[in-house]
Design a protein around this motif. Structure first.
Motif, PDB file in Angstrom:
ATOM      1  N   UNK A  35       0.936  -0.768   0.089  1.00  0.00           N
ATOM      2  CA  UNK A  35       0.242  -0.066  -0.198  1.00  0.00           C
ATOM      3  C   UNK A  35       0.976   1.272   0.016  1.00  0.00           C
ATOM      4  N   UNK A  36       2.251   0.876   0.264  1.00  0.00           N
ATOM      5  CA  UNK A  36       3.225   2.219   0.684  1.00  0.00           C
ATOM      6  C   UNK A  36       2.653   3.552   1.535  1.00  0.00           C
ATOM      7  N   UNK A  37       2.017   2.744   2.543  1.00  0.00           N
ATOM      8  CA  UNK A  37       1.450   3.386   3.754  1.00  0.00           C
ATOM      9  C   UNK A  37       1.360   2.196   5.103  1.00  0.00           C
ATOM     10  N   UNK A  38       1.920   2.311   5.830  1.00  0.00           N
ATOM     11  CA  UNK A  38       1.631   2.160   6.659  1.00  0.00           C
ATOM     12  C   UNK A  38       0.664   2.005   8.126  1.00  0.00           C
ATOM     13  N   UNK A  39      -0.508   1.778   7.733  1.00  0.00           N
ATOM     14  CA  UNK A  39      -2.059   1.491   8.273  1.00  0.00           C
ATOM     15  C   UNK A  39      -1.990   1.217   9.492  1.00  0.00           C
ATOM     16  N   UNK A  40      -2.744   2.161  10.405  1.00  0.00           N
ATOM     17  CA  UNK A  40      -2.503   1.562  11.932  1.00  0.00           C
ATOM     18  C   UNK A  40      -3.973   1.525  12.281  1.00  0.00           C
ATOM     19  N   UNK A  41      -4.959   1.620  11.500  1.00  0.00           N
ATOM     20  CA  UNK A  41      -6.458   1.549  12.097  1.00  0.00           C
ATOM     21  C   UNK A  41      -6.795   0.326  12.368  1.00  0.00           C
ATOM     22  N   UNK A  42      -6.389  -0.717  11.523  1.00  0.00           N
ATOM     23  CA  UNK A  42      -6.446  -2.943  11.972  1.00  0.00           C
ATOM     24  C   UNK A  42      -5.799  -2.950  12.866  1.00  0.00           C
ATOM     25  N   UNK A  43      -5.290  -1.911  14.043  1.00  0.00           N
ATOM     26  CA  UNK A  43      -4.273  -1.898  15.309  1.00  0.00           C
ATOM     27  C   UNK A  43      -4.519  -1.394  16.191  1.00  0.00           C
ATOM     28  N   UNK A  44      -5.787  -1.168  16.178  1.00  0.00           N
ATOM     29  CA  UNK A  44      -6.294  -0.388  17.681  1.00  0.00           C
ATOM     30  C   UNK A  44      -6.737  -0.975  18.754  1.00  0.00           C
ATOM     31  N   UNK A  45      -6.661  -2.818  18.653  1.00  0.00           N
ATOM     32  CA  UNK A  45      -6.789  -3.502  19.219  1.00  0.00           C
ATOM     33  C   UNK A  45      -5.703  -3.548  20.353  1.00  0.00           C
ATOM     34  N   UNK A  46      -6.912  -3.271  21.601  1.00  0.00           N
ATOM     35  CA  UNK A  46      -5.463  -3.118  22.698  1.00  0.00           C
ATOM     36  C   UNK A  46      -4.972  -4.480  22.928  1.00  0.00           C
ATOM     37  N   UNK A  47      -4.081  -4.746  23.381  1.00  0.00           N
ATOM     38  CA  UNK A  47      -3.076  -6.278  24.038  1.00  0.00           C
ATOM     39  C   UNK A  47      -2.593  -6.117  25.297  1.00  0.00           C
ATOM     40  N   UNK A  48      -3.781  -6.902  25.862  1.00  0.00           N
ATOM     41  CA  UNK A  48      -4.038  -7.265  27.585  1.00  0.00           C
ATOM     42  C   UNK A  48      -3.386  -7.680  28.491  1.00  0.00           C
ATOM     43  N   UNK A  49      -1.788  -8.003  27.645  1.00  0.00           N
ATOM     44  CA  UNK A  49      -0.495  -8.572  28.147  1.00  0.00           C
ATOM     45  C   UNK A  49       0.014  -7.880  27.899  1.00  0.00           C
ATOM     46  N   UNK A  50       0.518  -6.423  27.847  1.00  0.00           N
ATOM     47  CA  UNK A  50       1.122  -5.552  27.371  1.00  0.00           C
ATOM     48  C   UNK A  50       2.365  -5.606  27.727  1.00  0.00           C
ATOM     49  N   UNK A  51       3.362  -5.211  28.026  1.00  0.00           N
ATOM     50  CA  UNK A  51       3.974  -4.748  29.445  1.00  0.00           C
ATOM     51  C   UNK A  51       4.451  -6.215  30.110  1.00  0.00           C
ATOM     52  N   UNK A  52       3.681  -7.076  30.101  1.00  0.00           N
ATOM     53  CA  UNK A  52       4.438  -8.781  31.140  1.00  0.00           C
ATOM     54  C   UNK A  52       5.100  -9.354  29.574  1.00  0.00           C
ATOM     55  N   UNK A  53       6.535  -9.048  30.182  1.00  0.00           N
ATOM     56  CA  UNK A  53       6.879 -10.386  29.742  1.00  0.00           C
ATOM     57  C   UNK A  53       6.517 -11.776  29.214  1.00  0.00           C
TER      58      UNK A  53
END
Length: 83
Positions: A35-53
């Motif tokens: 696409x020539x563009x890193x689209x961010x809209x599909x990535x807006x689901x937050x990961x419940x485990x972020x920051x945990x190893x």
């Protein structure tokens, strides 16, 4: 011997999940190149485990933050085209 028998399946799962996360990054990179563009809209689901190893270690997908950071790095590496 017994310890190896018990730990081998866990190690195999960790490797399999790491491969899955690597494929997600590759899919994001392929989409950005197409696409020539890193689209961010599909990535807006937050990961419940972020920051945990351990959460990251056993997740099948990279965190949203990691995917966005990777896409931003790809964007910086792309040559700029003016129209």
């Amino acid at each position: 011997m017994m310890l190896t028998v018990m730990l081998a399946p866990v190690a195999a799962i960790v490797v399999q999940l790491a491969i899955s996360r690597t494929r997600e990054f590759a899919a994001d990179a392929g989409s950005a190149k197409l696409t020539g563009n890193p689209a961010f809209d599909p990535l807006l689901i937050m990961n419940a485990f972020s920051g945990q190893f351990l959460g990251d270690l056993f997740s099948t997908h990279p965190s949203t933050e990691a995917r966005i950071e990777h896409l931003l790095k790809l964007e910086q590496q792309q040559p700029k085209f003016s129209s």
